[in-house]
Design an enzyme around this catalytic site. Structure first.
Site, PDB file in Angstrom:
ATOM      1  N   ALA A 198      28.792  12.328   2.613  1.00  0.00           N
ATOM      2  CA  ALA A 198      28.604  11.688   1.307  1.00  0.00           C
ATOM      3  C   ALA A 198      28.678  10.171   1.446  1.00  0.00           C
ATOM      4  O   ALA A 198      29.375   9.655   2.326  1.00  0.00           O
ATOM      5  CB  ALA A 198      29.680  12.168   0.345  1.00  0.00           C
ATOM      6  N   GLY A 234      29.048  16.338   4.595  1.00  0.00           N
ATOM      7  CA  GLY A 234      27.716  16.655   4.101  1.00  0.00           C
ATOM      8  C   GLY A 234      26.665  16.557   5.189  1.00  0.00           C
ATOM      9  O   GLY A 234      25.640  17.247   5.143  1.00  0.00           O
ATOM     10  N   GLU A 238      26.740  19.825   6.847  1.00  0.00           N
ATOM     11  CA  GLU A 238      26.222  20.830   5.902  1.00  0.00           C
ATOM     12  C   GLU A 238      24.694  20.746   5.819  1.00  0.00           C
ATOM     13  O   GLU A 238      24.012  21.757   5.733  1.00  0.00           O
ATOM     14  CB  GLU A 238      26.868  20.619   4.522  1.00  0.00           C
ATOM     15  CG  GLU A 238      28.348  21.019   4.528  1.00  0.00           C
ATOM     16  CD  GLU A 238      29.051  20.703   3.220  1.00  0.00           C
ATOM     17  OE1 GLU A 238      28.969  19.527   2.788  1.00  0.00           O
ATOM     18  OE2 GLU A 238      29.660  21.597   2.634  1.00  0.00           O
ATOM     19  N   GLU A 285      36.548  17.130   4.666  1.00  0.00           N
ATOM     20  CA  GLU A 285      36.835  17.034   3.225  1.00  0.00           C
ATOM     21  C   GLU A 285      38.294  17.261   2.891  1.00  0.00           C
ATOM     22  O   GLU A 285      38.824  16.687   1.932  1.00  0.00           O
ATOM     23  CB  GLU A 285      35.962  18.027   2.444  1.00  0.00           C
ATOM     24  CG  GLU A 285      34.488  17.651   2.362  1.00  0.00           C
ATOM     25  CD  GLU A 285      33.688  17.961   3.621  1.00  0.00           C
ATOM     26  OE1 GLU A 285      34.272  18.442   4.605  1.00  0.00           O
ATOM     27  OE2 GLU A 285      32.474  17.702   3.608  1.00  0.00           O
TER      28      GLU A 285
END
Ligand code: NAI
Length: 704
Positions: free
Chosen positions: A61, A102, A105, A125
Site C-alpha cells: 500500500a 499488497g 498479494e 500488515e
C-alpha cells in the site's frame, strides 16, 4: 506514467514505477488496470510480465494514501488482483528486491511467478495491527502450505524468496532466476513458455483454485492460537491472523475472502491498530525536521571520538563500533581508560557467550577502537561526543579544549542530560557545530536518542546527526533546549505525581502495580530503585535553588537521607536480597511514608488504580502539551516516540499523546480540572495546557 507499458516481441511488460517502493496508490492501480486492458486488446501480445522499476517489485500500500479515500477508491487492490486473474493472456509476476504486503498479494493474483534471488517476501500488515486485506491470508496458505504461511502472516517478517522456494510442494514461485540481473530475461522466457503451453486454450492456473489443507486441522489451529495469545496478549491482530488462515482451510475461497475483509475492517477500528499506524508514521516523521529540507547536505562522518569512558561513554562508543565506524575514546587518567575499555570488552564477551555475536565480529569491532589520554589524537575526528561528569565546569574545560584541537567542521556533541546546550556551545568559538546527543542508559541498548538543537546549531549539523543516528540504529527525536529536554522534563511531573500518591494514601507497590498493569515496563518506584534514587535527589536539590517553590512529596528525600538509593545499595523503595532484583515491600518504607503523612497532617484515603494511572499518565500529557506550546518538540508524534523508545510506555497505546487523543481530550481536560482541586496536589500544574483547551474547543486530538 506510474505503470510503464512496453511490448517486447510478443510479450507486454508492465513495470510499476512509483518510487521509492512502487506503492500501490490509486494512480499505480489505474496504471496496471489500463496496461492489462491494452495487453489483452493487442493481438500481437501473447503473454504479460508484471514487474517493478528501481528498488522494489512493490512494497505494498502507498503509505501516503493511508486513511484517505484514495486508498480504497476503485480500482482498489482487490479489483486489480481480480483483473490479473481474469486476464485472457497469461500474466507472469517477476518479483525482485521487495514483494511485501499488497505487493505480494498482487503477485499472488498472477498466473505464474518468478523471483530474483534475495527478494524479501513478507506480509507485514500485523505490524500495523492488521491482517493482510487483499487476499493474502487466503492465497498464501494455498501456495506455501498452512504452517509456513501462518508463520509469515503472524510474524510479518520478511523471508528470502529462495528459502520459500525450497518448501516442498510450494507453488509460490515457479522459478527462481539465476541472478537479479537475469530476472528480466528469464521472465520473458517464462512468459513465452507459458504462452505456448496455453496456446491450446487450456485454463490458466489460479491460486484461488488450489486447496489449503492442514493434516492436523483443528489441533494445529488450537496450538497456533495458544502460541499467539502468549506472545501478543495486548494486540488483537495476531489471533485474527490465525482465524483468517483457518478460514482458508475451511471455507470456500470467496467466503474466506469476505471473512478476511470483515476482520480487516474491524481491526482498522481498534485503538491498537490506530496506535501502531500512528507509531509507524511518527517514526518516519521524527527524522524530518520542519525547517531542515532535503537540500541540506549532511556532513561526512568517517570517524568518531568519545570523551569520557564511563557508563555512557563506553555504551556510546559501542554503537559506532557496531556500525563499523572507528572510535577514539579519551580519558584523563589511564586507570579510568582501562576500566572503560574493560567494560566494553565485557559487554561484547557476554554477547559472544550468548551466541549473539560471532568471535570474529567482536574482534573486528575492537580493532576499530583506539584509546588515548591526549587531545592530539582527536584532530581527525568528524564527530566528537562528550560524556564526562555532569558539571558545567568540567564541560567548559572539555569544550574549550575541543575548540582548540578539533578540525574545522567537526561536530561537537554533548551527552548532557540536564545542562544547557547553549551554554556549552558558548564555550567554543563555533557554536554552530555544537549539538546535544542525549543517549539513554544503557547507551548501546536503548533505541532513543534525543538530539538537542541549540539556538545556533547549524542545519547541516542536525541533518548529519539524524543520518548518523539511523546508521547506529537509534530513533532520533529533535528537542529544543530546556530543562530535561522532552523526556526528562515530562518524567519529572510523573515522578511528582507518584510522590503525591504516596502522601495521600497509596503504597509504592500499589502505584507500581497499577501503572504496570496499564502496560509500563516498570512502575516509578521500581524504576527509581533501578536508576538510583540519588539522581532524583540531586535534581531536587538543584531545583530548590533554581526554582524554589516547586512542590514535591518529601518522602523521596527522607528515603535518600536513609541512604536507600535503590538496588545498588540493597535498599530503596523496596528491599532487595543480595544478588537478586526482586522488589520486596519494605516495612521501613511503609513507616517512613506513614510518618511523613502524619507530619504533613494528611489523613490517608483509598486511592483507586484508575486514579493512579490517570494522574501519572495525564501529568505526562499536560507537560507534553506545554512542550509543544514552547516549541521544544515540533509534533506530538515526536513526544510519543520519546516515550515509546526511551521510557517503556506501552506500544499498543501509541505513546502518551496518542493515548490522550484516544481517551478524548475533553475527558482528559476534565480529569485535570478535577485533580487541580486536590489540596495535596499542585493546582497550578493541573490547569490544562492552553493547547489542550484549544484542541478541546475544536473537538480535535493531538494529531501527528
Ligand atoms: P560516569 O561518571 O560514569 O562517567 C564519566 C567519565 O568521564 C568518567 O570515566 C570520568 O573519568 C570521565 N571524565 C571526567 N572528566 C573528564 C575530562 N575532563 N576528560 C575526559 N574524561 C573525563 O558518568 P555517566 O553516567 O557516563 O555520565 C556522563 C554524561 O552522560 C553526563 O553528562 C550525564 O549527565 C550524561 N548522561 C548520563 C546518563 C546515565 O544514565 N548515566 C543518561 C544520559 C546522559
Amino acid at each position: 506514467m506510474i505503470a510503464e507499458y512496453k511490448v517486447e516481441g510478443d510479450v507486454a511488460v508492465i513495470t510499476l514505477n512509483n518510487p521509492p517502493v512502487n506503492g500501490l496508490g490509486l494512480s499505480t492501480r489505474v496504471g496496471i488496470a489500463q496496461a492489462l486492458d491494452k495487453a489483452n486488446a493487442d493481438p500481437a501480445v501473447k503473454a504479460i510480465v508484471l514487474t517493478g522499476a528501481g528498488k522494489a517489485f512493490s512494497g505494498g500500500a502507498d503509505i501516503r494514501e493511508f486513511g484517505s479515500p484514495k486508498a480504497v477508491q476503485e480500482p482498489n487492490l482487490l479489483s486489480v488482483i481480480r483483473a490479473l486473474e481474469l486476464s485472457d493472456k497469461p500474466v507472469v509476476a517477476a518479483v525482485h528486491s521487495i514483494a511485501m504486503g499488497g505487493g505480494l498479494e498482487l503477485a499472488l493474483g498472477a498466473h505464474y511467478r518468478i523471483a530474483a534471488p534475495g527478494t524479501k517476501v513478507a506480509l507485514p500488515e500485523v505490524k500495523l495491527g492488521l491482517i493482510p486485506g487483499a487476499g493474502g491470508t487466503q492465497r498464501l496458505p494455498r501456495v506455501l502450505g498452512v504452517e509456513p504461511a501462518l508463520n509469515m502472516i503472524v510474524s510479518g517478517e520478511p523471508v528470502p524468496a529462495e528459502m520459500l522456494a525450497m518448501i516442498p510442494g510450494q507453488k509460490l514461485f515457479d522459478k527462481i532466476a539465476a541472478s537479479p540481473e537475469k530476472l528480466a530475461e528469464e521472465a520473458l522466457a517464462l512468459a513465452r513458455e507459458v504462452a505456448a503451453k496455453h496456446a491450446d486454450g487450456s485454463a490458466l492456473p489460479l491460486v484461488r483454485n488450489l486447496p489449503a489443507k492442514h493434516p492436523q486441522g483443528d489441533g494445529y489451529f488450537q496450538f497456533a492460537r495458544n502460541m499467539v495469545k502468549g506472545m501478543a496478549k495486548n494486540f488483537p491482530a495476531p489471533a485474527k491472523c490465525v482465524d483468517a488462515v483457518e478460514a482458508a482451510t475451511k471455507r470456500k475461497f470467496e467466503d474466506g475472502m469476505a471473512y478476511e475483509r470483515e476482520i480487516f475492517l474491524n481491526l482498522m477500528l481498534t485503538p491498537e491498530c490506530r496506535a501502531l499506524r500512528h507509531l509507524f508514521a511518527a517514526e518516519r516523521a521524527a527524522s524530518k525536521i520542519p525547517d531542515v529540507g532535503d537540500d541540506v547536505k549532511p556532513r561526512d562522518i568517517k570517524s568518531v571520538a568519545v570523551i569520557g569512558a564511563g557508563t555512557m561513554g563506553g555504551g556510546i562508543a559501542m554503537n559506532f563500533l557496531n556500525a563499523g565506524i572507528p572510535v577514539t575514546i579519551l580519558e584523563t587518567k589511564q586507570d579510568a581508560l582501562d576500566r572503560g575499555l574493560a567494560t566494553i570488552r565485557k559487554n561484547y564477551e557476554a554477547q559472544v557467550k550468548k551466541g549473539k555475536l560471532k568471535q570474529d565480529k567482536y574482534e573486528q569491532r575492537m580493532a576499530l577502537l583506539k584509546s588515548t589520554l591526549s587531545y592530539d589524537d582527536l584532530k581527525g575526528a568528524d564527530l566528537i561526543i562528550e560524556a564526562v561528569f555532569e558539571e558545567l565546569g568540567v564541560k567548559e574545560q572539555v569544550f574549550k579544549k575541543l575548540d582548540e584541537v578539533a578540525k574545522p567542521g567537526a561536530i561537537l556533541a554533548s551527552n548532557t542530560s540536564t545542562l544547557d546546550v547553549d551554554k556549552i556551545a558558548a564555550f567554543t568559538k563555533r557554536p554552530q557545530d555544537v549539538v546535544g546527543m542525549h543517549f539513554f542508559s544503557p547507551a548501546n541498548v536503548m533505541r532513543l536518542l534525543e538530539v538537542v538543537r541549540g539556538a545556533k546549531t547549524a542545519k547541516d549539523v542536525l541533518a548529519t546527526v539524524m543520518v548518523i543516528a539511523k546508521k547506529i540504529k537509534k530513533t532520533a527525536v529533535v528537542s529544543g533546549v530546556c530543562d530535561g529536554f522532552i523526556g526528562n522534563r515530562m518524567i519529572e511531573q510523573y515522578s511528582r505525581q507518584a510522590g503525591f500518591l504516596l502522601d495521600e494514601g497509596a503504597t509504592p507497590q500499589q502505584v507500581d502495580k497499577a501503572i504496570e498493569k496499564f502496560g509500563f515496563a516498570m512502575g516509578p518506584f521500581r524504576m527509581g530503585d533501578l536508576a538510583g534514587n540519588d539522581i532524583g535527589w540531586a535534581i531536587r536539590k538543584r531545583r530548590a535553588v533554581e526554582k524554589p517553590g516547586m512542590k514535591y512529596s518529601g518522602t523521596a528525600d527522607r528515603l535518600c537521607e536513609l541512604s536507600r538509593f535503590g538496588q545498588k545499595t540493597g535498599a530503596g523503595w523496596y528491599d532487595y536480597q543480595a544478588g537478586k532484583r526482586d522488589a520486596i515491600p519494605s516495612p521501613v518504607v511503609g513507616e517512613l511514608i506513614e510518618k511523613y503523612r502524619k507530619d504533613q497532617g494528611i489523613t490517608p484515603r483509598k486511592i483507586s488504580d484508575e486514579e493512579i494511572v490517570q494522574r501519572l499518565v495525564f501529568s505526562l500529557v499536560n507537560e507534553g502539551a506545554r512542550i509543544l506550546e514552547d516549541g521544544i518538540a515540533s509534533k506530538s508524534g515526536d513526544i510519543d516516540m520519546v516515550y515509546l523508545t526511551g521510557y517503556g510506555f506501552p506500544i499498543w497505546r501509541g505513546g502518551p499523546m496518542q493515548y490522550a487523543s484516544e481517551v478524548g481530550l475533553f475527558n482528559v481536560a476534565h480529569a485535570m480540572q478535577r485533580f487541580a482541586k486536590n489540596p495535596h496536589d499542585d493546582a497550578e500544574f493541573w490547569q490544562p495546557a492552553a493547547l489542550i483547551q484549544q484542541l478541546v474547543a475544536e473537538g480535535k486530538g493531538f494529531g501527528g
